[in-house]
Every structure is written in C-alpha cells, then in structure tokens.
Design a protein around this motif. Structure first.
Motif, PDB file in Angstrom:
ATOM      1  N   UNK A 113       0.841  -1.267  -0.023  1.00 22.63           N
ATOM      2  CA  UNK A 113      -0.113  -0.103  -0.039  1.00 22.63           C
ATOM      3  C   UNK A 113       0.866   1.219   0.169  1.00 22.63           C
ATOM      4  N   UNK A 114       1.822   1.252   0.895  1.00 19.05           N
ATOM      5  CA  UNK A 114       2.716   2.375   0.790  1.00 19.05           C
ATOM      6  C   UNK A 114       3.229   2.724  -0.803  1.00 19.05           C
ATOM      7  N   UNK A 115       3.947   1.515  -1.375  1.00 15.46           N
ATOM      8  CA  UNK A 115       4.577   1.756  -2.701  1.00 15.46           C
ATOM      9  C   UNK A 115       3.426   2.032  -3.758  1.00 15.46           C
ATOM     10  N   UNK A 116       2.190   1.608  -3.775  1.00 17.18           N
ATOM     11  CA  UNK A 116       1.096   1.767  -4.596  1.00 17.18           C
ATOM     12  C   UNK A 116       0.799   3.125  -4.573  1.00 17.18           C
ATOM     13  N   UNK A 117       0.565   3.724  -3.431  1.00 23.47           N
ATOM     14  CA  UNK A 117       0.125   5.199  -3.209  1.00 23.47           C
ATOM     15  C   UNK A 117       1.370   6.117  -3.558  1.00 23.47           C
TER      16      UNK A 117
END
Length: 306
Positions: free
Chosen positions: A10-14
């Motif tokens: 989730x951190x990387x995708x955002x």
C-alpha cells in the motif's frame, strides 16, 4: 526515471500514484512479481538480495525509493534486510542514483520521551536491532559520500484498503466487521499514527526536493494525538453506535507468545503501547507548511466508510 524497489504494497502503490500525478510518468516498479499501477509503468522482476539483479533494477534511475517490506519474522529480517540495504546502496553508488529509504521507528526506545530525527537508537529486540543496523549502514554511506540519500521515517500505520498494522487489524478491521476491538496494553496512552497515503505523498515530495537529501525526516502525522479509547470513540460517532473494547494486557501476550508465533514476534514491540508515543514531525511541517495532513477524525471516517 524514478524506481520503486519493493513495489506492490500500500505504501509503494500510493507512492507510484503520487509520482505519476505530480512528478513523472517515467516510473519503474521492482519486486519479485511486479504489477502495474499505471499503464505506463515499467516492470522489472528482481530479488534485492541478489546484487547483480539489484544493479540491473536500479540502472538508469535518477531516484530509487526503497520501500520493501518483509513479514514480521526476526530471523528473516536478520538474513535479508542488511543484505538488501548493502545491495541497494552499492547499486545506487554504481549508477549515480539518489536513494529515498522508507524507514520505521523500531530502533527507537519505547518510552514517552518525544521522538525526533536526532533520537538515539536504543532497540529493545531483534527487529529493532535490524532496523537500527540498516539505517546506520545508510547513514554511514551518506556521510562517506558514497550515495546521495535521505531517510523518511514513519511510526505505526493506519489507513484504508490493504494497510497492514496492529491498529488496523486489532481495532478498525474488527469494528468494520461488527466485532469488539482489541486494544494492546493501554487504552489511554497517546498514539502517533501515520495515515498511509500521507506517508507515500510525503516520500514523493521529499524525493523530488533536491535540498531534502542528506538527512532523516520524520514523515507527517496529525499532532493532535489520540489514545485508542479516543479513536474508538470517534469510530462510534462515525458509525452511530456505542463501541466497547477489550484491553489485552502484557500478561496475555506473555502467555500467548509461547504458542502463537505472531504474538511472539509482536512481543518486543509491546512496550511502545504502554506509554504515550510522541513521534515529532515538526521539522517536516516547518519545511513543507502547505502539506495537507489527514486528521485522525478524517482518517477513521474514511477507514470505516471503505
């Protein structure tokens, strides 16, 4: 080219979304099995414990973001994180690539003393020692001039979608499914939690701010810190129902860790839930005063509405 090492969470995708919206369309995603966030993303499959594969993944990048995560397993962390960090530093040094490292606070002492970017490392367990080791490795490479880098450090997550944290799993996910939330150790200690999309947006901003390099940054949190009791009260206001909770004392974890591995892995972190956790992100707020930080009230509402 800006490259995300450890894509897929989730951190990387955002982070990828934020880079694409505001900074560049030339983005490379690197993981064992990467998948596109945007149609224009370049995909590279690589194992960051392999030095040659890491070098190939970084080649041609202006900026690399190290956001890789591993399951909460001390032995796995000890084997893989130091090797990954060495390989990434070597690759960035080889290719003249700037490095943005997404870090956590496990190396800090678990006390109520406010945590700033200059807080000395005093890990209380194996995972904290690993996090302290890899941060120190990068800081030493920065001081030696081997790599131009910065560290973006975040406290415990809370957030929408696939956000993984004890706060999400024990509190908000249980509330969403109509179950009574569990509170680790103390319901009235103040918590510093970071909204995961805020963490990603801040990383993208730091990475694309030339004078941000060469130092550690505490990523932005709402300074109006809430206890779990207060967060659950907000959840009750959002849902329109009274929500009780059960406090899980240290003794429960001490007994359970003998039989349940996830509880054993969590045990060293529990001291952080005993007292107020004051993560100070005022340096970031002073440098980027227009950065919008999600309030706890807004965050809780968005989680429970999702």
């Amino acid at each position: 080219m800006q490259t995300v090492l450890g894509a897929g969470g989730p951190i990387a995708d955002e982070l990828v979304n934020e880079l694409h919206r505001h900074h560049t369309k030339d983005i490379r995603l690197v993981s064992r099995k990467p998948s596109r966030v945007n149609d224009t993303d370049e995909l590279v499959a690589a194992d960051l414990t392999d030095a040659d594969a890491t070098s190939r993944a970084v080649a041609g990048s202006d900026i690399a973001y190290l956001t890789v995560g591993l399951p909460l397993d001390s032995e796995l962390w000890e084997r893989k994180f130091p090797l990954m960090m060495r390989n990434v530093i070597d690759a960035c040094a080889e290719h003249g690539t700037k490095l943005v490292f997404f870090d956590n606070t496990y190396m800090y002492p678990g006390t109520s003393t406010p945590q700033t970017e200059s807080t000395a490392f005093a890990p209380g367990g194996r995972k904290g020692r690993v996090r302290g080791q890899i941060a120190t490795t990068l800081l030493e490479a920065m001081r030696a001039g081997r790599v131009e880098a910065l560290i973006g450090r975040a406290p415990e997550f809370y957030g929408p979608g696939r956000t993984k944290s004890y706060t999400n799993s024990l509190v908000f996910e249980r509330i969403k499914t109509g179950k009574r939330p569990f509170v680790p150790v103390d319901a009235h200690a103040k918590r510093s939690l970071i909204w995961t999309p805020d963490a990603s947006r801040a990383l993208a901003l730091l990475g694309n701010t030339p004078d941000a390099y060469g130092q550690t940054w505490h990523l932005p949190v709402d300074p109006d810190r809430k206890s779990y009791a207060q967060l659950i009260e907000i959840a009750g206001e959002v849902t329109g129902r009274k929500i009780g909770y059960t406090v899980l004392p240290m003794l429960a974890f001490r007994l359970g860790r003998r039989f349940v591995k996830p509880l054993d892995e969590m045990y060293e972190l529990l001291v952080r839930y005993r007292d107020d956790n004051i993560f100070d992100s005022s340096t970031f707020a002073a440098r980027f005063p227009d950065f919008p930080v999600t309030s706890y009230r807004e965050g809780v509402g968005r989680i429970l509405a999702g």
